[in-house]
Write a protein that holds these residues in place. Sequence first.
Motif, PDB file in Angstrom:
ATOM      1  N   HIS A  20      -3.448  -2.146  -6.351  1.00 47.43           N
ATOM      2  CA  HIS A  20      -4.201  -1.482  -4.787  1.00 47.43           C
ATOM      3  C   HIS A  20      -4.871  -0.567  -5.184  1.00 47.43           C
ATOM      4  CE1 HIS A  20      -1.844  -3.417  -1.590  1.00 47.43           C
ATOM      5  NE2 HIS A  20      -2.631  -2.780  -0.591  1.00 47.43           N
ATOM      6  N   SER A  58      -7.259   1.625  -0.773  1.00 45.55           N
ATOM      7  CA  SER A  58      -6.321   2.560  -0.150  1.00 45.55           C
ATOM      8  C   SER A  58      -7.087   3.431   0.496  1.00 45.55           C
ATOM      9  CB  SER A  58      -4.521   2.708  -0.938  1.00 45.55           C
ATOM     10  OG  SER A  58      -4.341   1.270  -1.117  1.00 45.55           O
ATOM     11  N   SER A  70      -0.241   4.510   1.855  1.00 48.05           N
ATOM     12  CA  SER A  70      -0.210   4.431   3.972  1.00 48.05           C
ATOM     13  C   SER A  70       1.254   4.897   3.791  1.00 48.05           C
ATOM     14  CB  SER A  70      -0.453   3.037   3.675  1.00 48.05           C
ATOM     15  OG  SER A  70      -2.168   2.868   3.925  1.00 48.05           O
ATOM     16  N   GLN A 119      -7.377  -3.673  -0.310  1.00 51.97           N
ATOM     17  CA  GLN A 119      -6.594  -3.404  -0.710  1.00 51.97           C
ATOM     18  C   GLN A 119      -7.115  -1.611  -1.931  1.00 51.97           C
ATOM     19  OE1 GLN A 119      -7.474  -7.656  -3.092  1.00 51.97           O
ATOM     20  NE2 GLN A 119      -6.057  -6.524  -4.780  1.00 51.97           N
ATOM     21  N   ASP A 169       0.451  -1.529  -0.023  1.00 48.67           N
ATOM     22  CA  ASP A 169       0.561  -0.069  -0.223  1.00 48.67           C
ATOM     23  C   ASP A 169       0.620   1.001   0.205  1.00 48.67           C
ATOM     24  OD1 ASP A 169      -1.959   2.184   0.175  1.00 48.67           O
ATOM     25  OD2 ASP A 169      -2.630   1.436   2.354  1.00 48.67           O
TER      26      ASP A 169
END
Length: 315
Positions: free
Chosen positions: A194, A227, A6, A225, A3
């Motif tokens: 993602h 995000s 993040s 998935q 991800d």
Amino acid sequence: MSDLISKDLENKKGLVVDGAMATELEKHGVKTDNDLWSATALIENPEAITAVHKSYFQNGADIAITNTYQANVKKFMELGLSEEESKNLIVKAVELAKKARSEYFATLSKTEQSKRPYPLVAGSVGPYGAFLADGSEYRGDYDLTEAQYQAFHRQRMELLDYAGVDLFAFETQPNFNEAKALVDLLTVEFPEQHAWLTFSVKDSETLCDGTSLYEAIHYFDNIEQISAIGVNCTTLENIGDIVKNIRSVTDKKIIVYPNNGDIYDPVTKTWQKNPQADTFSDLVPTWLSAGADLIGGCCRTTPDDIKQISRIVNQ
């Protein structure tokens, strides 16, 4: 793939998404008042696409959205291109964004590079309504089966993934059933990818097809998935309440990229200026306080708008 959103947000209070593609392409002489909209430039002036991406990076964008919102193989083939040529145009759109990214990043000093994350390239996946080219992405008044939605989106997603996007941008989604079909396609056939998911909304609590925004956000809350989740292509004034409403039902990253305040006529595909519109400088601080994590611009926004957002996000 991890991800990346993040990861990039670990040391930043927000990430900056780029702005309008069609608005800037028009300044390069590209005609966008047709069924292909900004995707016209993939055929007529690809160098302009690179220039637009680069201008957004230069003004602080952390994420570029590929020029594939209205690009699909079927539409290209209707114009007389072969299937192979049509596929190559979607791959090219990713390559143009990546080229702009690498050229821009190479202009930074080592110190400057260390102070910001390497920009991401998000593969735009517009709704079926955009393919209809009749304003349906602002109504959501169409009804396909899950299999039909997935058949429509699969090939473009395969090509974007093949070309190396960092994530998908499922954007301007007005239809809850289509969004569910898209995310199911993501989880089953693209398990390493993602995406962010942004809705087209009627108001601060309702998708364009009448679905409750709360219901839609809650449905996708546990999909790892996805995000980030949010809205795009709505008015600046809607965003504050929307962010608060989304935050009330999810801890996911929230993404918003509204229009600049001008008024769109989907029939004539033209815009009218709105001199009374608020600015990003006025509103972005309140969006961050309400819980927004990724902020950019949609229709009619410019590199200057993105510069305003970047200045506030990074101060």
